[in-house]
Write an enzyme that holds these catalytic residues in place. Structure first.
Site, PDB file in Angstrom:
ATOM      1  N   TYR A 145      71.275 -35.396  45.524  1.00 19.06           N
ATOM      2  CA  TYR A 145      70.351 -36.457  45.122  1.00 19.06           C
ATOM      3  C   TYR A 145      69.848 -36.265  43.689  1.00 19.06           C
ATOM      4  O   TYR A 145      69.281 -37.190  43.103  1.00 19.06           O
ATOM      5  CB  TYR A 145      69.151 -36.534  46.075  1.00 19.06           C
ATOM      6  CG  TYR A 145      69.508 -36.872  47.511  1.00 19.06           C
ATOM      7  CD1 TYR A 145      70.799 -37.262  47.850  1.00 19.06           C
ATOM      8  CD2 TYR A 145      68.567 -36.811  48.522  1.00 19.06           C
ATOM      9  CE1 TYR A 145      71.140 -37.566  49.163  1.00 19.06           C
ATOM     10  CE2 TYR A 145      68.887 -37.120  49.835  1.00 19.06           C
ATOM     11  CZ  TYR A 145      70.190 -37.486  50.151  1.00 19.06           C
ATOM     12  OH  TYR A 145      70.513 -37.786  51.448  1.00 19.06           O
TER      13      TYR A 145
ATOM     14  N   LYS B 233      78.271 -26.467  54.822  1.00 18.58           N
ATOM     15  CA  LYS B 233      79.648 -26.940  55.035  1.00 18.58           C
ATOM     16  C   LYS B 233      80.553 -25.973  54.269  1.00 18.58           C
ATOM     17  O   LYS B 233      81.317 -26.349  53.368  1.00 18.58           O
ATOM     18  CB  LYS B 233      79.757 -28.391  54.519  1.00 18.58           C
ATOM     19  CG  LYS B 233      81.038 -29.110  54.875  1.00 18.58           C
ATOM     20  CD  LYS B 233      81.180 -29.440  56.348  1.00 18.58           C
ATOM     21  CE  LYS B 233      82.535 -30.073  56.621  1.00 18.58           C
ATOM     22  NZ  LYS B 233      82.876 -30.113  58.058  1.00 18.58           N
TER      23      LYS B 233
ATOM     24  N   ASP C 286      78.381 -30.463  60.673  1.00 19.47           N
ATOM     25  CA  ASP C 286      78.886 -31.398  61.688  1.00 19.47           C
ATOM     26  C   ASP C 286      78.607 -30.857  63.093  1.00 19.47           C
ATOM     27  O   ASP C 286      78.207 -31.594  63.997  1.00 19.47           O
ATOM     28  CB  ASP C 286      80.381 -31.715  61.485  1.00 19.47           C
ATOM     29  CG  ASP C 286      81.192 -30.511  61.037  1.00 19.47           C
ATOM     30  OD1 ASP C 286      80.599 -29.459  60.726  1.00 19.47           O
ATOM     31  OD2 ASP C 286      82.435 -30.609  60.993  1.00 19.47           O
TER      32      ASP C 286
ATOM     33  N   ASP D  46      68.139 -34.301  55.042  1.00 14.18           N
ATOM     34  CA  ASP D  46      67.700 -35.694  55.132  1.00 14.18           C
ATOM     35  C   ASP D  46      68.220 -36.302  56.438  1.00 14.18           C
ATOM     36  O   ASP D  46      67.472 -36.905  57.220  1.00 14.18           O
ATOM     37  CB  ASP D  46      68.270 -36.443  53.906  1.00 14.18           C
ATOM     38  CG  ASP D  46      67.732 -37.847  53.778  1.00 14.18           C
ATOM     39  OD1 ASP D  46      66.819 -38.207  54.536  1.00 14.18           O
ATOM     40  OD2 ASP D  46      68.240 -38.589  52.913  1.00 14.18           O
TER      41      ASP D  46
ATOM     42  N   ASP E  68      66.057 -36.714  60.360  1.00 16.95           N
ATOM     43  CA  ASP E  68      65.892 -38.006  61.041  1.00 16.95           C
ATOM     44  C   ASP E  68      66.467 -37.950  62.453  1.00 16.95           C
ATOM     45  O   ASP E  68      65.903 -38.516  63.392  1.00 16.95           O
ATOM     46  CB  ASP E  68      66.578 -39.126  60.242  1.00 16.95           C
ATOM     47  CG  ASP E  68      65.621 -39.740  59.229  1.00 16.95           C
ATOM     48  OD1 ASP E  68      64.544 -39.158  59.008  1.00 16.95           O
ATOM     49  OD2 ASP E  68      65.956 -40.793  58.651  1.00 16.95           O
TER      50      ASP E  68
END
Ligand code: NAD
Length: 364
Positions: free
Chosen positions: A146, A195, A227, A251, A255
């Protein structure tokens, strides 16, 4: 002890829920003999109305002089509020982004806890949540994809967009230290999510987290690919204590973790910097649809205040007292409208604040 606490009432339901959280903090101060010196700070729409901008330099300076800041939520209805006729850099959210930057808040902490009494709201099967779950996600907030360089170009008539995911070892180390410190105050387990089978940034992340872990022999470290973590959160959320991860993964996962608790009005959050300072706020927004109606659930803000007691003011027993008060009020069947279910007693925002404050006093 004496502490200076900044209060950002904010917009929409913000003033209502912060007033109730303050009521609970006042009960804590009364029971434990602390002095909380409150400073009101303007941010977002309220600051636009009073000062013409969503955040002033004076507010930044005042916030920096506090031990911690507790915030409601900011913003209005994007379709109807005049704040959203302003250019993007003058809108309420610009003030929030700037204050996070000015205060150097690089670590975002979001708990996901399943209350026995609210299990019906959880979308997972009863057998999966039989033992409940109690985890926190520690998300890096100021680096990664970001904040990396980005561009969109046309090459040989074909549009191409580039985003860059960068982390240096200092950025990784400081958030890892935070996660291990917090694990020490909990069940002493860190799951670092990356990852590393694909990304160089993740391989560095994993290496630095392992270096930090050497200073915390009492905390168990495990690594998990992002994942797999997304799957495990809905397969067996009880396995997690502290999930440590970079900005974008955090992020998405935070959620997902919020969703599995099923109750938005219950979810607190903290944003921390390198000192003990933090900005504490509910995970939900300013809910303009119910603002001023005495309907909002103040519990997420009250639990954010509990996090403030624990992480910025180092008052663990007081934080426990607030969290226990929430549990007992739910056990007694009191609910605001958003978490109401059959057989329970519906209460308003102010009644919930009164009940929680009384419970803090009674529990001592
Ligand atoms: P929201 O979280 O404000 O509301 C979503 C739904 O949940 C609404 O139906 C609302 O009534 C309900 N809800 C939220 N909090 C509740 C509570 N405590 N008790 C009972 N019900 C509650 O999300 P939104 O409608 O997308 O956003 C509204 C405004 O909030 C926007 O301006 C948005 O930018 C802002 N926002 C601010 C923050 C923040 O201050 N950090 C975070 C998210 C959204």
């Amino acid at each position: 002890m004496g502490f200076r606490i900044g209060l950002i009432h904010g917009d929409g339901i913000g003033p209502e829920i912060v007033t109730e959280a303050k009521k609970v903090l006042d009960a804590v101060s009364c029971v434990y003999g602390h002095t909380f010196d409150y400073t009101n700070l303007l941010l977002g729409g309220a600051s636009i109305d009073a000062c013409g901008v969503p955040l002033t330099d004076e507010t930044v300076a005042e916030a920096k002089s506090c031990d911690a800041v507790l915030m409601g939520s900011i913003g209005g209805d994007a379709k109807t509020s005049p704040w959203y006729q302003l250019p993007p850099e003058k809108r309420p959210e610009a003030g929030l982004l700037r204050i996070r930057k000015e205060l150097g808040l690089f670590a975002n902490l979001r708990p996901a806890y399943l209350y026995e009494e609210l299990k019906d709201a959880c979308p997972l099967k009863p057998e999966i949540i039989a033992d409940g779950f109690d985890l926190v996600i520690m998300r890096e907030l100021t680096g990664g994809l970001y904040f990396g360089e980005r561009k969109t170009v046309v090459e040989d008539g074909v549009r191409k967009a580039v985003d860059t995911l960068t982390y240096n070892e200092k950025e990784i180390r400081r958030i890892a230290v935070r996660a291990f410190d917090i694990a020490r105050k909990r069940r002493k387990k860190v799951t670092s999510v990356d990852k590393a089978n694909v990304l160089d940034s993740s391989r560095l992340w994993r290496a630095v987290v392992e270096e930090v872990a050497k200073d915390y022999p009492d905390v168990t470290l495990e690594h998990m690919l992002v994942d797999n973590c997304a799957m495990q959160l809905v397969r067996d959320p009880a396995q997690f204590d502290v999930i440590l991860t970079e900005n974008m993964f955090g992020d998405i996962l935070s959620d997902e973790a919020s969703m599995v608790t099923g109750s938005i009005g219950m979810l607190s959050s903290a944003s921390l910097n390198e000192t003990s300072f933090g900005l504490y706020e509910p995970s939900h927004g300013s809910a303009p649809d119910i603002a001023g109606k005495n309907l909002a659930n103040p519990i997420a803000t009250v639990l954010s205040a509990a996090m403030m007691l624990r992480y910025s003011l180092n008052l663990d027993a007081e934080a426990d007292a607030v969290e226990q008060a929430v549990k007992r009020v739910l056990e007694k069947g009191y609910r605001t409208v958003d978490i109401m279910s059959e057989g329970c007693t519906q209460v308003s925002t102010t009644q919930m604040g009164d009940l929680l404050a009384e419970e803090v006093k009674a529990g001592h």
